[in-house]
Structures are given as C-alpha cells and as structure tokens.
Scaffold this active site. Structure first.
Site, PDB file in Angstrom:
ATOM      1  N   GLU A 170       0.848  -1.185   0.000  1.00  0.00           N
ATOM      2  CA  GLU A 170       0.000   0.000   0.000  1.00  0.00           C
ATOM      3  C   GLU A 170       0.882   1.232   0.000  1.00  0.00           C
ATOM      4  OE1 GLU A 170      -0.081  -2.225   2.551  1.00  0.00           O
ATOM      5  OE2 GLU A 170       1.271  -1.124   3.873  1.00  0.00           O
ATOM      6  N   ASP A 171       0.255   2.393  -0.168  1.00  0.00           N
ATOM      7  CA  ASP A 171       0.991   3.649  -0.152  1.00  0.00           C
ATOM      8  C   ASP A 171       1.510   3.967   1.247  1.00  0.00           C
ATOM      9  OD1 ASP A 171       0.750   4.125  -2.792  1.00  0.00           O
ATOM     10  OD2 ASP A 171      -0.436   5.966  -2.610  1.00  0.00           O
ATOM     11  N   LYS A 172       2.505   4.819   1.276  1.00  0.00           N
ATOM     12  CA  LYS A 172       3.057   5.281   2.557  1.00  0.00           C
ATOM     13  C   LYS A 172       1.970   5.895   3.434  1.00  0.00           C
ATOM     14  CE  LYS A 172       6.689   8.410   4.219  1.00  0.00           C
ATOM     15  NZ  LYS A 172       7.779   9.325   3.787  1.00  0.00           N
ATOM     16  N   SER A 183      -1.299   5.230   3.305  1.00  0.00           N
ATOM     17  CA  SER A 183      -2.488   4.392   3.448  1.00  0.00           C
ATOM     18  C   SER A 183      -2.551   3.803   4.848  1.00  0.00           C
ATOM     19  CB  SER A 183      -2.451   3.247   2.430  1.00  0.00           C
ATOM     20  OG  SER A 183      -2.492   3.742   1.112  1.00  0.00           O
ATOM     21  N   LYS A 230      -4.589   3.288  -8.102  1.00  0.00           N
ATOM     22  CA  LYS A 230      -4.384   4.695  -8.482  1.00  0.00           C
ATOM     23  C   LYS A 230      -4.428   4.861  -9.998  1.00  0.00           C
ATOM     24  CE  LYS A 230      -1.473   7.010  -5.793  1.00  0.00           C
ATOM     25  NZ  LYS A 230      -0.251   7.367  -5.031  1.00  0.00           N
TER      26      LYS A 230
END
Length: 366
Positions: A210-212, A214, A332
C-alpha cells in the site's frame, strides 16, 4: 585387493602412521603398542588435535540454541592424496576415509559433550570445520514465519531501503539490520526478529502493498518472512507495536511461497475530480461490479484483474469509493486512467486524482 589380515605391519614398513590412520587402513582397531616414530604420513598429526577441534567447534556453537546438527569438514587435499597413495600401494578398498572418520568421531564427541543429536536430513545447525583455514563456521537452518500487520497511522512505508554501506547484508553502520533505518513496517519487523532470534538478516514475501499514507485496518495485511541464520532457534516472538503499527507473528511455516499468492483486497478510496461528478457517471461506476479490468503491469505486460464489488458516492467533485478487487489491482492507475480502461477518469470525462486509499481487508483466495 590385499588382505587386511596383518596388513598393518606391512604398511608400517613403508609409512609412519598414527594408530587411528593405521586402523582405518587395516579396517580394525590396531594395538597401540606397535612402535612408530615421527609424524603420521597421512594426517600429519591431525588426529592428535581432535580434542582441540572439538573445543574450537564448541566455541563456534556457543551462541546457538539447537537440538540437532550435521558436521562436515574441509580436509587439505594433501591428506587425501597421501591416503590414496597408501591405499593404492597396498590395494586397500572400502576403508573409511580420513574425512569421514574425522567428522564421525567429532560428531560422537559433540553429542556426548552437548547432548544434541546428529541429523543427516534436516539438522538445526550445519557445522563446517575448515582444516585448511583452521576455523569452524556454523549456519542455522532458516525459520519461516507467517504474520499480519495493522497500520493505524499514516506516513510509514511498507518497505525500507537497503543500507547503502552493506547493500542489505548487515554491518556495523546499520546495526546488522541490512536496512537504511527502521522507519518502515519492514524495519519494525526486522528489529523485532533480530532481537528475538539473534538472526543474521531476513527476507520478505509481501502479500501486496500500500501507499506510505495508506492505513491497513481490521485483520491487517499478511506477510511471510524468512529468518536467516537464527542463533536462538526456540524464540517465539508474538507481536510488536510501534509508531501506529501492530505486527502479529501468527505461526511458523515451511517456507516462503514458491509462487505468487492469489488474494482479494477491500479498499476505501477518496478521489477528487476537476469537475462535479454527475449522477450518470456515478451510475456507470457502480455498474463495474464483476468487471475484468486490463492494464499494463510493471514489466510492460498486459495484466487483468477483477473488480468484484464497487460502491461509489459523490459530493460535488469528491468521490468516495468502496471496492473489492483482486490483489495487485492498480488502484491509483484505475482512478487516474493512465494505461487502463475503463477508468474513473474516463467514465467521469475529466481528470480524477486518487487522494488516498486505505486497505480494509486482505483475504487469500487459494
């Protein structure tokens, strides 16, 4: 082949051998009262140092906690050649080699001294005695763990960059973590495992990422980790909590997955559009249930992933999405529309940017 009966005196007429080396050639225990002078032609005095080798081995094992072992040795080639010479001259076949004898005797002595057993199949530790370099190295069989982590604070990456000094091997500069720091989920896990197992390093198999920024909620994201050269094999780390991340080590497993695992991810997205989102666009987004979406993967190959459930709500130019999709779905990219169709941007008819997404659930499908 020469008879082994009374072969010992014949050998001693040509060579000086110690009792152990002579007994191996004769295939029977030779009496110690046979007169010999000088250093053994085959082992060059090695057999007289067998107790020293045991002490060297015990010192190398001092940091390790284990139940079984397998012992090997690197014997100087000159010893093997000299033994072959003796056997060739007297046509001796089927006698135990110096290497086999040495490892067997040291194994017996080690068992007697430590109470640990020899295991030829899956030893806890493998011991290698280097008679050339006069050193002993020990390697412990890797331990593999399965766990999950929950992330309740934003701003922490899943993976940590490697240490620039050792490139992940572990050094004084990185405190043997192999990492550039501990400011990540990986860093938190690695620190805990090094402290618990006194291991050399680790290797991860992540189940998605996941994103930083998230969050990862509910039961969290699964992961597998290989603990390399664990000195304390019986450690049982259960969990660690730090910087909003809670990691649970659930169980030991047989190894890292040998193929990509199939899983579904439930996510919550917040996106913003350059214009207000119409009810018609919203209806088209909600109609994407059970739709296969194709896009270009990391290596430029076309990848297809399914959306199983999707639910969208709009307020002006803000879009809230709940979605259940295959693991590895390009979230995304699906919102922004780069190299993927259909996309949210395409359906809305204007550029849409994913502001954040949180992981609500990760489930294996295999």
């Amino acid at each position: 082949m020469a008879s082994t009966v009374n072969i010992a005196p014949s050998i001693l007429k040509k060579y000086i051998l110690c009792t152990r080396c002579l007994s191996r050639q004769a295939k029977e225990k030779v009496s110690g009262n046979i007169r010999r002078k000088g250093i053994c032609y085959i082992c060059n005095g090695l057999m007289e140092r067998i107790d020293d080798l045991l002490e060297l081995t015990l010192a190398a094992l001092e940091e390790y906690r284990y139940k079984s072992f397998l012992l090997g040795a690197m014997v100087p080639s000159q010893m093997l050649e000299r033994e072959d010479e003796v056997r060739s001259r007297f046509k001796i076949k089927g006698a135990e080699s110096i290497k086999s004898y040495l490892t067997k005797q040291l194994g017996k002595m080690l068992t007697k001294k430590t109470g640990k057993r020899v295991d030829y199949v899956k030893p806890d530790v493998t011991i290698n005695i280097d008679l050339v370099g006069n050193k002993v190295t020990v390697r412990s069989k890797p331990i593999h763990l399965y766990g999950r982590y929950v992330k309740r604070a934003r701003g922490l990456s899943q993976r940590q960059e490697r240490c620039g000094n050792c490139m992940g091997k572990g050094c004084v500069k990185c405190d043997n973590t192999g990492l550039s720091g501990l400011s990540s989920i990986e860093g938190i896990i690695v620190r805990k495992l090094i402290d618990a197992f006194k291991c050399e390093r680790t290797k991860f198999a992540w189940v998605g990422g996941e994103d930083k920024d998230s969050l990862v909620l509910n039961k969290g994201r699964p992961f597998f980790v290989k603990v390399i050269n664990p000195r304390l094999r019986f450690a049982k780390p259960r969990s660690v909590t730090k910087n909003g991340v809670h990691v649970r080590f659930i169980k030991r497993v047989g190894g890292l997955p040998d193929k990509p695992l199939r899983f579904k991810t439930k996510v919550r997205l917040l996106a913003e559009c350059e214009c207000n989102i119409t009810s018609a666009a919203l209806a088209k987004i909600n109609a994407l249930n059970n739709t296969a979406i194709s896009f270009l993967g990391k290596h430029g190959r076309e990848v297809s992933r399914n959306i199983y459930e999707i639910s969208a709500k709009a307020s002006g130019n803000t879009l809230n999405l709940m979605m259940l999709a295959d693991g590895g779905f390009a979230i995304k990219q699906f919102v922004g529309g780069d190299g993927i169709a259909p996309s949210i941007s395409q359906i809305v008819g204007s550029k849409v940017i994913c502001k954040s997404f949180d992981v609500l659930d990760v489930k294996f499908t295999d």
